[in-house]
Design a protein around this motif. Sequence first.
Motif, short mmCIF file in Angstrom:
data_model
loop_
_atom_site.label_atom_id
_atom_site.label_comp_id
_atom_site.label_asym_id
_atom_site.label_seq_id
_atom_site.Cartn_x
_atom_site.Cartn_y
_atom_site.Cartn_z
N SER A 1 0.62 -1.38 0.01
CA SER A 1 -0.21 0.05 -0.07
C SER A 1 0.91 1.28 -0.03
N TYR A 2 0.29 2.52 -0.49
CA TYR A 2 0.97 3.83 -0.54
C TYR A 2 0.62 4.37 0.70
N GLY A 3 1.58 5.27 1.15
CA GLY A 3 1.21 6.27 2.06
C GLY A 3 1.30 5.35 3.45
N PRO A 4 0.96 6.36 4.61
CA PRO A 4 0.84 5.85 5.97
C PRO A 4 -0.24 4.98 6.25
N GLN A 5 0.04 3.84 7.02
CA GLN A 5 -0.96 2.87 7.34
C GLN A 5 -1.70 3.68 8.67
N PRO A 6 -3.16 3.51 8.27
CA PRO A 6 -3.93 4.23 9.44
C PRO A 6 -3.88 3.48 10.93
N HIS A 7 -3.73 4.18 11.86
CA HIS A 7 -3.68 3.65 13.09
C HIS A 7 -5.14 3.88 13.99
N THR A 8 -5.61 3.12 14.76
CA THR A 8 -7.00 3.14 15.77
C THR A 8 -6.45 3.53 16.84
N HIS A 9 -7.13 4.53 17.40
CA HIS A 9 -6.90 4.88 18.83
C HIS A 9 -7.73 3.98 19.74
N PRO A 10 -7.04 3.42 20.83
CA PRO A 10 -7.84 2.35 21.56
C PRO A 10 -8.98 3.02 22.20
N ASN A 11 -9.11 4.26 22.61
CA ASN A 11 -10.24 4.63 23.25
C ASN A 11 -11.48 5.21 22.34
N GLY A 12 -11.24 5.08 21.10
CA GLY A 12 -12.08 6.02 20.13
C GLY A 12 -13.59 5.48 20.22
N THR A 13 -13.81 4.00 20.52
CA THR A 13 -15.35 3.62 20.37
C THR A 13 -15.59 3.91 21.76
N THR A 14 -14.88 3.79 22.94
CA THR A 14 -15.33 4.02 24.20
C THR A 14 -16.08 5.70 24.37
N ILE A 15 -14.99 6.49 23.66
CA ILE A 15 -15.54 8.02 23.60
C ILE A 15 -16.83 8.15 23.07
N LEU A 16 -17.08 7.65 21.98
CA LEU A 16 -18.19 7.63 21.11
C LEU A 16 -19.45 7.15 22.14
N VAL A 17 -19.33 5.97 22.30
CA VAL A 17 -20.47 5.21 23.02
C VAL A 17 -20.62 6.18 24.52
N LEU A 18 -19.71 6.60 25.00
CA LEU A 18 -19.74 7.53 26.26
C LEU A 18 -20.79 8.62 25.85
N GLY A 19 -20.29 9.46 24.88
CA GLY A 19 -20.91 10.53 24.47
C GLY A 19 -22.57 10.36 23.78
#
Length: 107
Positions: A10-28
């Motif tokens: 693949s070209y370009g930087p590999q995407p990362h996933t923040h470990p708290n992303g889903t938790t923050i969305l669910v809490l919101g």
Amino acid sequence: MSYPNQGPFSYGPQPHTHPNGTTILVLGILSLVVCTPLGPFAWSMGNTALREIDESGLFYDNRGSIQAGRICGIISSILLIVTVAFVVIIFAILIISGALAGGSSSF
């Protein structure tokens, strides 16, 4: 048809996933729908996660989810503050008017 960001080459930087992303969305979301006191937690965690993302310089694929959860937390926190202020004002008015101070007891 092959897309450039798929596969082992693949070209370009590999995407990362923040470990708290889903938790923050669910809490919101929960803070808006079910339990308003969760709002400040979503807001605080969202600020922390966005700061970590910005300082890392890497591409995170769940930044939008973190921002959405943070915004829901902000809205919920504002609603919580307005509700508490309204309750305090009503309680103060009732005390001043004598309804709760024992000025007019019907017992």
